[in-house]
Design a protein around this motif. Structure first.
Motif: not given
Length: 463
Positions: A28-30, A65-67, A362-364, A368-373
């Motif tokens: 998801t991130r650069l 940026f997102g997937t 989408p961040s929230a 819930f799926l364990g990715i909090t950054e």
């Protein structure tokens, strides 16, 4: 979206080409290493098309940026900056150089234990299946199903030093196969296998006046980490002095024999004592602190995530699994993570700006799926009060799961996926986990709504 144009716009906002050391990307991130992160124009970057947030952490400046988008932006970015030929290893080395020693140590442990997660999760699920077969008497106790599943589920923990040896050697710059050999020495059949035995009494070997306990290190963590670290130092030292013509013969031979003796005589016993000491301290806090320990750990965990030190917890959790067979820390971390998601949902509900909503939802869900950054850096910490609301939710959820003794049989999964490694420990364990989940999310959601936030507040960059 014009990816090339976004890449071109990013370069001056990051302080120019000369300020960019290397680039990489995750799902998801650069991820960028900058010479001077203060030159990054935070607000302008966040206002670019497609950008859902930006933050500096653990030696990298990361732009969300997102997937499906980040990889395309990355391709355009490295082309514009001329960073196509910078290898992944060079990028990781650049990242390490930007970290402080504590964060660097935590990142090293993370790099060692994260690749092992699939094996640990598989073993945990197999243990759960085996447990259900026994409890519900689906098959006879002496059935071949029970015998085989017991083999399948315990294998990862029995050969854990070999798995760690391979992974640690890669991280320490040694030969990973030599690391696996050191792990193999520590789990050799000639040594008594103490894994799963409450009272293991080994024989003793008289070696040059030393009494050597012939006991193995199956299921241990710290001894093999120390041994492979020493092995890597010995190997790299030898490669500097051994001529290339005989390197293949001399270096592995001397490395294994020296490390083997040092491990069996010194490192193994000391590492075991250190591991037992850490487990004893944690058990004391857990047993005597009770819900208060969960309250504190659950409330502070997200602050630890900001520093990056949480990466080191995998090693502690693996040690708990090896010594106790259960992991009581992960449910606490999970409460803190899902609470961040609850606060993010409140931001989504209350926000006025479309861009804020676009990032928050989408961040929230990711939390819930364990990715909090994404939700921590892109939403909650940015507006401050939602982060406080999440900390309160994590604290109450953490207190509940400790009070009800919720445990997992693996590590690496939090949030909704964690159900898979909580359920095998019993229906009551699962129900209490879900109740704690609801407490953490609900408290964070309501507290954030009550505290409110100002969308025009400036972003926070964590150094």
């Amino acid at each position: 979206m014009n990816y090339s144009e976004v890449a071109k716009q990013l370069i001056p906002l990051l302080g120019g080409r000369d300020n960019i050391v290397s680039a990489a990307h995750c799902a998801t991130r650069l991820r960028l290493v900058l010479k001077d992160e203060k030159k990054a124009e935070q607000k302008a970057i966040e206002n670019l098309e497609g950008v859902k947030g930006a933050f500096a952490s653990s030696g990298q400046y990361q732009i969300i940026f997102g997937t499906g988008v980040v990889n395309k932006v990355y391709e355009a970015f490295v082309k514009e900056t001329g960073l196509q030929n910078v290898s992944a290893d060079a990028h990781q080395e650049a990242v390490k150089q930007k970290m402080n020693p504590v964060v660097r140590f935590a990142k090293t442990l993370s790099n060692i234990f994260v690749p092992i997660i699939p094996a640990i999760v598989a073993s945990g699920l197999l243990m759960g299946l085996l447990g259900m077969m026994k409890v519900f008497k689906w098959v006879a106790p002496d059935s071949a199903w029970v015998v085989l599943l017991d083999m399948f589920s315990s294998a990862a923990f029995i050969i854990l030093p070999i798995l760690i040896g391979y992974s640690a050697a890669k991280e320490f710059g040694g030969n990973p196969f030599l690391g696996a050999v050191i792990g193999g020495i520590m789990t050799h059949p000639a040594l008594l296998n103490p894994w799963g035995l409450a009272e293991a009494k080994p024989e003793y070997l008289d070696f040059l006046g030393f009494k050597v306990a012939m006991i193995g290190y199956q299921g241990t963590v710290i001894p093999v980490l120390l041994a492979v670290y020493v092995m890597s130092k010995i190997e790299k030292g030898l490669r500097k002095v051994v001529p290339h013509a005989i390197d293949l013969l001399v270096t592995p031979f001397v490395t294994v024999i020296l490390t083997g003796f040092v491990t069996i005589l010194v490192i193994g016993p000391l590492g075991n004592a250190l591991g037992d000491g850490i487990t004893t301290v944690l058990n004391f806090i857990y047993d005597n602190g009770g819900a208060l320990a969960g309250l504190i750990f659950g409330g502070l965990y997200s602050m630890i995530v900001i520093t990056g030190v949480h990466h080191s917890f995998h090693a502690i959790e693996a040690g708990l699994l090896a010594k106790l067979g259960v992991n009581y820390l992960l449910p606490i971390w999970s409460m803190a993570n899902v609470a961040q998601g609850g606060a993010g949902l409140a931001v989504f509900l209350k926000a006025k700006r479309a861009k804020t909503k676009e990032v928050a939802l989408p961040s929230a869900l990711s939390a819930f799926l364990g990715i909090t950054e994404p939700v921590i850096f892109g939403v909650n910490l940015k507006y401050r009060k939602p982060f406080i609301g999440a900390a309160i939710g994590g604290a109450l959820g953490g207190a509940y799961v400790v009070f009800t003794n919720v445990v997992a049989n693996a590590y690496g999964l939090t949030g909704i996926p964690m159900i898979a490694i909580v359920a095998p420990e019993g229906m009551q364990n699962l129900m209490n986990y879900l109740i704690g989940f609801a407490i953490a999310v609900g408290t964070a959601f309501i507290t954030t709504l009550l505290l409110g936030f100002k969308e025009e507040e400036s972003s926070t960059i964590i150094k």
